[in-house]
Design a protein around this motif. Structure first.
Motif, PDB file in Angstrom:
ATOM      1  N   GLU A 139     -28.419  32.790 -61.366  1.00 13.89           N
ATOM      2  CA  GLU A 139     -28.969  31.943 -62.341  1.00 13.89           C
ATOM      3  C   GLU A 139     -29.880  30.788 -61.660  1.00 13.89           C
ATOM      4  N   VAL A 140     -29.240  30.454 -60.705  1.00 17.49           N
ATOM      5  CA  VAL A 140     -29.864  29.222 -59.924  1.00 17.49           C
ATOM      6  C   VAL A 140     -30.499  29.481 -58.772  1.00 17.49           C
ATOM      7  N   PRO A 178     -19.203  32.459 -58.725  1.00 16.62           N
ATOM      8  CA  PRO A 178     -18.924  31.534 -58.022  1.00 16.62           C
ATOM      9  C   PRO A 178     -20.139  30.923 -57.239  1.00 16.62           C
ATOM     10  N   GLY A 179     -19.924  29.672 -57.064  1.00 16.83           N
ATOM     11  CA  GLY A 179     -20.626  28.923 -55.914  1.00 16.83           C
ATOM     12  C   GLY A 179     -20.241  28.956 -54.739  1.00 16.83           C
ATOM     13  N   MET A 235     -17.808  26.276 -59.798  1.00 12.82           N
ATOM     14  CA  MET A 235     -18.201  25.733 -58.455  1.00 12.82           C
ATOM     15  C   MET A 235     -17.182  24.823 -57.737  1.00 12.82           C
ATOM     16  N   PRO A 236     -17.039  24.386 -56.554  1.00 14.05           N
ATOM     17  CA  PRO A 236     -16.114  23.175 -56.157  1.00 14.05           C
ATOM     18  C   PRO A 236     -17.043  21.963 -56.535  1.00 14.05           C
ATOM     19  N   ASN A 237     -16.171  21.006 -56.790  1.00 16.23           N
ATOM     20  CA  ASN A 237     -16.974  19.837 -57.272  1.00 16.23           C
ATOM     21  C   ASN A 237     -17.529  18.675 -56.250  1.00 16.23           C
ATOM     22  N   CYS A 238     -17.597  19.604 -54.988  1.00 14.17           N
ATOM     23  CA  CYS A 238     -18.466  18.920 -53.894  1.00 14.17           C
ATOM     24  C   CYS A 238     -19.973  19.812 -54.181  1.00 14.17           C
ATOM     25  N   GLN A 239     -20.134  20.564 -55.161  1.00 15.10           N
ATOM     26  CA  GLN A 239     -21.512  21.295 -55.389  1.00 15.10           C
ATOM     27  C   GLN A 239     -21.813  21.246 -56.596  1.00 15.10           C
ATOM     28  N   SER A 240     -23.149  20.793 -57.068  1.00 11.13           N
ATOM     29  CA  SER A 240     -23.711  20.755 -58.383  1.00 11.13           C
ATOM     30  C   SER A 240     -25.228  21.044 -58.311  1.00 11.13           C
ATOM     31  N   PHE A 241     -25.977  21.010 -59.306  1.00 13.88           N
ATOM     32  CA  PHE A 241     -27.216  21.220 -59.463  1.00 13.88           C
ATOM     33  C   PHE A 241     -28.282  20.387 -58.901  1.00 13.88           C
TER      34      PHE A 241
END
Length: 251
Positions: A139-140, A178-179, A235-241
């Motif tokens: 999706e990304v 997953p991210g 995702m882990p919270n060290c990753q985002s959009f």
């Protein structure tokens, strides 16, 4: 006793998923190309693991192997389509088309081959859960994600279309997306064995783990029969959009 079929079970997500279901008392069909690793898992759980040499891209061989599953493994309750890979990170105009073809063969055709072999039995029994391992890459978009991201978009949409087809049968499908996940062979495979380059992907981060994915898969399979979870993006919270890219010329 629940029977679970996990593809790509020799390492990474697949091995962690197999171990999670085994911890819950399930019988597990551990399928992969590397039979020696599967046999090691079977030795740790006598009588509860069926090691199955399986190349998901070989449709006739896969269909024959899955049609011949012995008791008590013959009736699959949970199918986890985990076999898949990413190869390369080059832009489309420089990418290796052999890498593209292998990703399509494994991530798309391989998933379809195994699903088509297993789902009719689930429908006949009136129960079953299919869990497909997708990716946020479906999706990304990101530079170099080209065909890998496209294959995971296929996994996402195929899962939704499975649910459209299977309504009322007692069989349901979910997609886990997953991210950033560390501690697996994913990046080593993507970079064709360049361990230093693979390690750099996770430098300074606390990524998700294979066990995080396994817990999510197990949770999905343990939902009451009337509940369908279409997709989970994690995702882990060290990753985002990130922001959209803009290429600016000279003013």
């Amino acid at each position: 006793m629940t029977t679970v079929l996990v593809t790509g079970a020799s390492a990474g997500f697949g091995l962690a998923i197999a171990q999670r279901f085994l911890a819950d008392g399930a019988h597990v069909i551990a399928a992969a190309r590397r039979l020696d690793r599967l046999q090691a898992l079977a030795e740790q759980h006598p009588g509860r693991v069926l090691p199955l040499a399986l190349d998901v891209t070989d449709r006739p061989a896969a269909a024959a192997a899955l049609a011949a599953l012995p008791a008590p493994f013959a009736e699959v309750d949970v199918l986890v389509n985990n076999a898949g890979l990413a190869l390369g990170l080059s832009p489309a105009h420089q990418a290796d088309i052999d890498d593209w073809e292998r990703m399509i063969a494994t991530n798309c055709a391989g998933l379809v081959n195994v699903t088509r072999a297993i789902v009719p039995g689930m429908v006949a029994r009136g129960r079953g859960t299919v869990i497909n391992i997708g990716s946020i890459a479906g999706e990304v978009p990101y530079p170099g994600g080209n065909v890998y991201g496209a294959t995971k978009a296929f996994v996402h949409q195929f899962t939704h279309n499975l649910n459209a087809d299977l309504i009322g049968t007692g069989v349901r499908a979910s997609c886990v997306e997953p991210g950033l996940v560390g501690g697996t062979e994913f990046s080593n495979v993507r970079f064709h064995g360049d361990d230093q380059k693979a390690a750099s992907v996770y430098a300074g981060t606390q990524p998700l783990t294979a066990e995080d994915i396994a817990d999510t898969v197990h949770w999905l399979a343990s939902r009451p029969p009337h509940v369908t979870i279409n997709a989970i993006s994690m995702m882990p919270n060290c990753q985002s959009f990130g922001p959209l890219q803009i290429k600016r010329g000279q003013a």
